[in-house]
Scaffold this motif. Structure first.
Motif, mmCIF file in Angstrom:
data_model
loop_
_atom_site.group_PDB
_atom_site.id
_atom_site.type_symbol
_atom_site.label_atom_id
_atom_site.label_comp_id
_atom_site.label_asym_id
_atom_site.label_seq_id
_atom_site.Cartn_x
_atom_site.Cartn_y
_atom_site.Cartn_z
ATOM 1 N N ALA A 1 0.820 -1.215 0.000
ATOM 2 C CA ALA A 1 0.000 0.000 0.000
ATOM 3 C C ALA A 1 0.858 1.271 0.000
ATOM 4 O O ALA A 1 1.905 1.313 -0.667
ATOM 5 C CB ALA A 1 -0.980 -0.027 1.165
ATOM 6 N N THR A 2 0.429 2.298 0.729
ATOM 7 C CA THR A 2 1.117 3.598 0.750
ATOM 8 C C THR A 2 1.108 4.117 2.189
ATOM 9 O O THR A 2 0.359 3.603 3.022
ATOM 10 C CB THR A 2 0.365 4.625 -0.116
ATOM 11 O OG1 THR A 2 -0.922 4.850 0.479
ATOM 12 C CG2 THR A 2 0.204 4.145 -1.542
ATOM 13 N N PRO A 3 1.902 5.162 2.468
ATOM 14 C CA PRO A 3 1.884 5.693 3.841
ATOM 15 C C PRO A 3 0.471 6.065 4.301
ATOM 16 O O PRO A 3 0.102 5.784 5.441
ATOM 17 C CB PRO A 3 2.777 6.938 3.736
ATOM 18 C CG PRO A 3 3.709 6.642 2.613
ATOM 19 C CD PRO A 3 2.915 5.831 1.634
ATOM 20 N N GLN A 4 -0.324 6.679 3.412
ATOM 21 C CA GLN A 4 -1.670 7.087 3.825
ATOM 22 C C GLN A 4 -2.497 5.893 4.297
ATOM 23 O O GLN A 4 -3.292 5.997 5.230
ATOM 24 C CB GLN A 4 -2.425 7.733 2.651
ATOM 25 C CG GLN A 4 -1.953 9.119 2.271
ATOM 26 C CD GLN A 4 -1.064 9.098 1.053
ATOM 27 O OE1 GLN A 4 -0.119 8.319 0.989
ATOM 28 N NE2 GLN A 4 -1.343 9.947 0.089
ATOM 29 N N ILE A 5 -2.360 4.769 3.585
ATOM 30 C CA ILE A 5 -3.143 3.579 3.926
ATOM 31 C C ILE A 5 -2.535 2.880 5.139
ATOM 32 O O ILE A 5 -3.239 2.479 6.064
ATOM 33 C CB ILE A 5 -3.229 2.642 2.701
ATOM 34 C CG1 ILE A 5 -4.040 3.334 1.592
ATOM 35 C CG2 ILE A 5 -3.851 1.298 3.080
ATOM 36 C CD1 ILE A 5 -3.953 2.669 0.238
ATOM 37 N N GLY B 1 -5.207 9.107 -4.010
ATOM 38 C CA GLY B 1 -4.577 10.028 -3.069
ATOM 39 C C GLY B 1 -5.097 11.456 -3.119
ATOM 40 O O GLY B 1 -4.666 12.296 -2.327
ATOM 41 N N ALA C 1 4.184 7.767 -3.652
ATOM 42 C CA ALA C 1 3.571 6.859 -4.633
ATOM 43 C C ALA C 1 2.056 6.805 -4.503
ATOM 44 O O ALA C 1 1.358 6.452 -5.451
ATOM 45 C CB ALA C 1 4.152 5.453 -4.487
ATOM 46 N N GLY C 2 1.538 7.170 -3.335
ATOM 47 C CA GLY C 2 0.093 7.114 -3.137
ATOM 48 C C GLY C 2 -0.649 8.326 -3.668
ATOM 49 O O GLY C 2 -1.855 8.448 -3.471
ATOM 50 N N ASN C 3 0.044 9.232 -4.313
ATOM 51 C CA ASN C 3 -0.598 10.411 -4.896
ATOM 52 C C ASN C 3 -0.373 10.423 -6.397
ATOM 53 O O ASN C 3 0.699 10.788 -6.875
ATOM 54 C CB ASN C 3 -0.036 11.698 -4.274
ATOM 55 C CG ASN C 3 -0.442 11.836 -2.826
ATOM 56 O OD1 ASN C 3 0.221 11.294 -1.942
ATOM 57 N ND2 ASN C 3 -1.543 12.512 -2.577
ATOM 58 N N SER D 1 5.653 0.654 -7.139
ATOM 59 C CA SER D 1 5.084 0.934 -5.826
ATOM 60 C C SER D 1 3.571 0.978 -5.950
ATOM 61 O O SER D 1 3.038 1.112 -7.046
ATOM 62 C CB SER D 1 5.608 2.288 -5.322
ATOM 63 O OG SER D 1 5.280 2.473 -3.954
ATOM 64 N N TYR D 2 2.864 0.897 -4.780
ATOM 65 C CA TYR D 2 1.410 1.083 -4.766
ATOM 66 C C TYR D 2 0.708 0.082 -5.681
ATOM 67 O O TYR D 2 -0.112 0.440 -6.504
ATOM 68 C CB TYR D 2 1.105 2.514 -5.213
ATOM 69 C CG TYR D 2 -0.228 3.111 -4.802
ATOM 70 C CD1 TYR D 2 -1.080 2.497 -3.892
ATOM 71 C CD2 TYR D 2 -0.634 4.328 -5.332
ATOM 72 C CE1 TYR D 2 -2.274 3.079 -3.530
ATOM 73 C CE2 TYR D 2 -1.828 4.929 -4.982
ATOM 74 C CZ TYR D 2 -2.655 4.298 -4.083
ATOM 75 O OH TYR D 2 -3.837 4.892 -3.742
#
Ligand SMILES: Cc1cc2nc3c(=O)[nH]c(=O)nc-3n(C[C@H](O)[C@H](O)[C@H](O)COP(=O)(O)OP(=O)(O)OC[C@H]3O[C@@H](n4cnc5c(N)ncnc54)[C@H](O)[C@@H]3O)c2cc1C
Ligand code: FES
Ligand code: FES
Lengths: 339, 183
Positions: free
Chosen positions: A98-102, B50, B155-157, A235-236
């Motif tokens: 996933a990502t930092p936000q998740i 994101g 990467a999440g954006n 990534s992601y």
């Protein structure tokens, strides 16, 4: 989204009792459940919020292992210095997902019980025995690129998507499960998920109200930790194939091997054939290839995902070679030496 | 335990706001539709882009996958509050250092992803300073401000306009490329 009742639990015991009494669904970070509720794939009538329970600490256990509260976030667990030092493969797996936000929101309990990413499961208009028992498996003769190659059945070929759980299986984690009756019982993480068989809708053996409260890691196995994740973008993205390895080599001989796979099976897959083939064997490229071959021998592709079988073999051999500090033998000329 | 959370208080950009919400309301919809803060954007609504990134307690999360009732009492920062948070005041034209760097480096084209990029990058700076790890952090666990670290951590954006090189340049300038965070 279907309307639902919401309540916040004050303690793990209260959460388990409440869910057992009312048939409520737990919500942790919600990063999987809220998505599935929006799509109508999951339609709980009542949610019990377990994201703020006090069981979010990470603490040393008396036996040299680690006790992890299941409400700890994926970020907290990945950055914990003890995890980083002694259970590094777990940190690497978490940070690959996933990502930092998740990861800031996702909890350990929710990560273990996240649902498959099979496109047929996600689309309510399509057949899926896991979501709508008896409707058929759309993926078997359809889009199977993400699907599993080991442990499937004619009723379901969906793969388990977690990275974290793959490392936990390699580390022999045990889960402390709080039942609706208030008792805590222990379950090997490898025994949490079921293979689909003829009941792909039953993904685990937890009863309604069973709350994953803690995760215990026993003292770490010896050796080097490596996590490899192969995916469509850097990534992601979920794993096409992932490999968790903890490998100890002494005088050129493997003394301990822990290997688990992600992306290839309906559950995080302990690679017991690899471990059996390697323990006591010489740590050579040839031995790593043969061990990978043995693990994938029963594998079956479904067209779109045939590529996962050689990919998994090579990812296993390559990850073992990295852990052992030996160079993979690159094929030369016409004959391939790779698995 | 009551069936419905009758009132939810969200502390948004420093102001406590009390709302009566259907439990189905996401934090994203609460911000946009109930609190009149449309700066947080809805791209995919499924955790994949994101655009909806906000800060809760200073940490970045996706507001489209968060139920507002689960954040009763939490401190939330949206793009509307970033300048004030960065100490640049709350005048409409005020810009924090990161926002100014986005302008200087042309780190956007259509701007749809920008509020999410800014919130995400704000948290990223704090994570770097703390020495939080990423999957590209080298084996010595020392976090350095490199293009690879920034790309992995952002990467999440997603940016459909492909402003990525300029986004990385803007963030690197503020993070101080080549510098080490805590290890
Ligand atoms: C865009 C995107 C990309 C992602 N990429 C990856 C990836 O690359 N790798 C990866 O591994 N994951 C990935 N994820 C998945 C992510 O890791 C999971 O969504 C997350 O770990 C779920 O945790 P949660 O706390 O949010 O669970 P929730 O959504 O709250 O819950 C998930 C399930 O677990 C149950 N549950 C939650 N807590 C408990 C408990 N304590 N006891 C019993 N049951 C419980 C819930 O009832 C629900 O059924 C991705 C997710 C998104 C949205
Ligand atoms: S709108 Fe939330 S991630 Fe796309
Ligand atoms: S600037 Fe257009 S999507 Fe990023």
């Amino acid at each position: 989204m279907r309307p639902f009742g919401y309540e916040r639990a004050e303690s793990a015991v209260a959460a388990a009792r409440r869910a057992a009494d009312t048939g409520a669904t737990f919500i942790g970070g919600g990063t999987n459940l809220v998505d599935l509720m929006k799509l109508g794939v999951m339609t709980p009538e009542r949610l019990v919020d377990v994201s703020r329970l006090p069981n979010r600490d990470i603490a040393d256990a008396d036996d040299g292992g680690l006790a992890i509260g299941a409400a700890a976030t994926n970020t907290a667990l990945a950055n914990d210095p003890r995890v980083r030092e002694r259970f590094r493969v777990l940190s690497l797996a978490l940070l690959s997902g996933a990502t930092p936000q998740i990861r800031n929101k996702a909890t350990v309990g929710g990560n273990l019980l996240q649902r498959t990413r099979c496109p047929y499961f996600y689309e309510v208009g399509l057949p899926c025995n896991k979501r709508a028992p008896g409707s058929g498996c759309g993926a078997r003769f359809g889009r199977s690129r993400d699907a599993a190659v080991l442990g499937t059945s004619e009723h379901c070929i969906a793969a388990h998507p977690s990275d974290m759980a793959v490392a936990m299986v390699a580390l022999d984690a045990r889960l402390g499960v709080r039942g609706g009756d208030g008792d805590l019982r222990w379950l090997d993480v490898d025994a949490l998920h079921r293979l689909p068989g003829d009941r792909p809708d039953r993904e685990h053996d937890l009863a309604p109200g069973d709350l994953i409260e803690t995760v215990r890691l026993p003292p770490p196995p010896p050796g080097r930790h490596v996590y490899t994740k192969v995916r469509d973008r850097a990534s992601y993205a979920f794993a096409l194939v992932s490999v968790a390895v903890v490998l100890a080599v002494e005088d050129g001989v493997v003394t301990s091997a822990r290997v688990a796979l992600g992306g290839v099976a309906p559950k995080p897959w302990r690679a017991r054939a690899v471990e059996a083939a390697l323990t006591g064997a010489r740590a050579t490229w040839r031995a790593f290839c043969a061990a990978a071959e043995a693990e994938l021998a029963p594998a079956r592709g479904h067209g779109d995902n045939d590529f996962k079988i050689p990919l998994a073999r090579r990812a296993i051999a390559g990850t073992l070679a990295e852990a052992a500090g030996i160079a993979p033998e690159v094929p030369t000329g016409g004959r391939r030496a790779t698995p | 335990m009551s069936d419905r959370a009758p009132k939810t208080t969200l502390v948004v950009n420093g102001r406590a706001r009390e709302l009566s919400l259907d439990p189905r309301t996401t934090l994203l919809d609460a911000l946009r539709d109930h609190l009149d803060l449309p700066g947080t954007h809805k791209g995919c609504d499924h955790g994949q882009c994101g655009a909806c990134t906000v800060l809760i307690g200073g940490e970045r999360v996706l507001s489209c996958l968060a139920l507002a009732v689960m954040h009763d009492g939490d401190e939330i920062t949206t793009v509307e509050g970033l300048a004030a948070r960065a100490g640049a005041g709350d005048a409409p034209e005020a810009l924090g250092a990161l926002q100014a760097a986005f302008v200087a480096h042309d780190a956007f084209q259509c701007g749809f992803c920008t509020s999410g990029q800014l919130c995400s990058a704000t948290a990223l700076l704090a994570e770097l300073a703390r020495g939080d790890l990423s999957v590209v952090t080298p084996d010595d666990d020392t976090v350095r401000v490199t293009g690879d670290e920034i790309r992995e951590r952002m990467a999440g954006n997603l940016c459909r306009c492909g402003a990525y090189p300029n986004l990385v340049a803007a963030i690197a300038e503020v993070a101080g490329q080549g510098e080490e965070g805590a290890s």
